[in-house]
Motif scaffolding. Structure first.
Motif, PDB file in Angstrom:
ATOM      1  N   VAL A  50      44.210  31.505  50.216  1.00  0.00           N
ATOM      2  CA  VAL A  50      44.108  30.888  48.894  1.00  0.00           C
ATOM      3  C   VAL A  50      42.889  31.424  48.147  1.00  0.00           C
ATOM      4  N   GLU A  51      41.765  31.534  48.853  1.00  0.00           N
ATOM      5  CA  GLU A  51      40.554  32.045  48.220  1.00  0.00           C
ATOM      6  C   GLU A  51      40.727  33.507  47.803  1.00  0.00           C
ATOM      7  N   MET A  52      41.386  34.310  48.641  1.00  0.00           N
ATOM      8  CA  MET A  52      41.648  35.705  48.293  1.00  0.00           C
ATOM      9  C   MET A  52      42.573  35.801  47.081  1.00  0.00           C
ATOM     10  N   PHE A  53      43.568  34.897  47.014  1.00  0.00           N
ATOM     11  CA  PHE A  53      44.474  34.873  45.864  1.00  0.00           C
ATOM     12  C   PHE A  53      43.717  34.517  44.589  1.00  0.00           C
ATOM     13  N   ASN A  54      42.870  33.487  44.666  1.00  0.00           N
ATOM     14  CA  ASN A  54      42.089  33.086  43.495  1.00  0.00           C
ATOM     15  C   ASN A  54      41.146  34.199  43.059  1.00  0.00           C
ATOM     16  N   TYR A  55      40.552  34.888  44.031  1.00  0.00           N
ATOM     17  CA  TYR A  55      39.656  35.999  43.706  1.00  0.00           C
ATOM     18  C   TYR A  55      40.423  37.111  42.991  1.00  0.00           C
ATOM     19  N   GLN A  56      41.627  37.427  43.489  1.00  0.00           N
ATOM     20  CA  GLN A  56      42.427  38.478  42.858  1.00  0.00           C
ATOM     21  C   GLN A  56      42.849  38.088  41.446  1.00  0.00           C
ATOM     22  N   GLN A  57      43.189  36.795  41.261  1.00  0.00           N
ATOM     23  CA  GLN A  57      43.561  36.318  39.931  1.00  0.00           C
ATOM     24  C   GLN A  57      42.395  36.441  38.956  1.00  0.00           C
ATOM     25  N   ASP A  58      41.206  36.031  39.394  1.00  0.00           N
ATOM     26  CA  ASP A  58      40.013  36.141  38.548  1.00  0.00           C
ATOM     27  C   ASP A  58      39.708  37.605  38.235  1.00  0.00           C
ATOM     28  N   LEU A  59      39.864  38.470  39.225  1.00  0.00           N
ATOM     29  CA  LEU A  59      39.606  39.893  39.026  1.00  0.00           C
ATOM     30  C   LEU A  59      40.586  40.486  38.022  1.00  0.00           C
ATOM     31  N   ASP A  60      41.872  40.127  38.145  1.00  0.00           N
ATOM     32  CA  ASP A  60      42.882  40.631  37.206  1.00  0.00           C
ATOM     33  C   ASP A  60      42.614  40.127  35.796  1.00  0.00           C
TER      34      ASP A  60
END
Length: 207
Positions: A178-188
């Protein structure tokens, strides 16, 4: 009147550099049967070397490309208005020596963290005191508490992260995923906003 064309842009794709990007690679398309094959094979973007690793293709670019071939066609977008194209090369498989080195490093670091935490909260003293309260005897090694606690600590961590090596216990994502997904979303999101800012600056300088 021609039926409308519905396009749902994909959020993010990985694409080989120096290869034209077709519509079918960045979007799902619903269109009349007579138009669909040509639409799917339509080249939307030519990747150039100077564009870098991350490229943003937005809905307006798609509309401009399609309107050149099918003027007046009704194009409707569903979902995201941009697609992020990542042209980075696929990472090579990690070698076993590097994997073992990283694994040992993380294992030792995690073990030290747990031991320092237990020392800070005086876990050993608490277990000794509990053993004395329950049994009426005092010992420096209350194994009846320490062994189950150690097993439970490891089991709890495995269940918390929902993984044992490659085995997943259920379909629920782990907190790390979940944290990796949120990080990727913020990065995108940052990449998209940064691209828009650069585009506005380029337009202002050209005018």
């Amino acid at each position: 009147m021609e039926a409308p064309i519905y396009i749902r842009l994909r959020h993010r794709i990985r694409h080989q550099a120096n290869v034209p990007v077709q519509l079918k690679e960045i979007a799902e398309v619903s269109a009349p049967e007579n138009l669909l094959p040509d639409l799917l094979s339509m080249v939307i973007h030519e990747i150039k070397q100077e564009e870098g690793q991350i490229i943003i293709v937005d809905a307006m670019t798609v509309v401009e490309k399609l309107s050149q071939h099918w003027p007046g066609v009704d194009i409707q977008f569903i979902g995201p208005s941009q697609t992020i194209i990542d042209t980075a090369a696929q990472s090579k498989k990690l070698s076993m020596p590097i994997f073992l080195f990283v694994w040992c490093l993380l294992f030792i670091g995690a073990a030290l963290t747990i031991m320092n935490f237990h020392e800070d909260v005086s876990m050993r003293d608490v277990q000794i005191k509990l053993y004395e309260i329950v049994t009426g005897e005092k010992t420096e090694y209350p194994l009846i508490f320490q062994i189950p606690y150690s097993i439970g600590l490891g089991t709890g961590m495995v269940l918390f992260f929902n993984h044992l090596f490659k085995k997943r216990f259920n379909e629920e994502p782990s907190p790390l995923e979940v944290e990796m997904f949120n990080y990727q979303q913020d990065l995108d999101q940052y990449v998209i906003l940064h691209e828009r800012k650069e585009s506005r600056n380029d337009d202002d300088s050209s005018s």
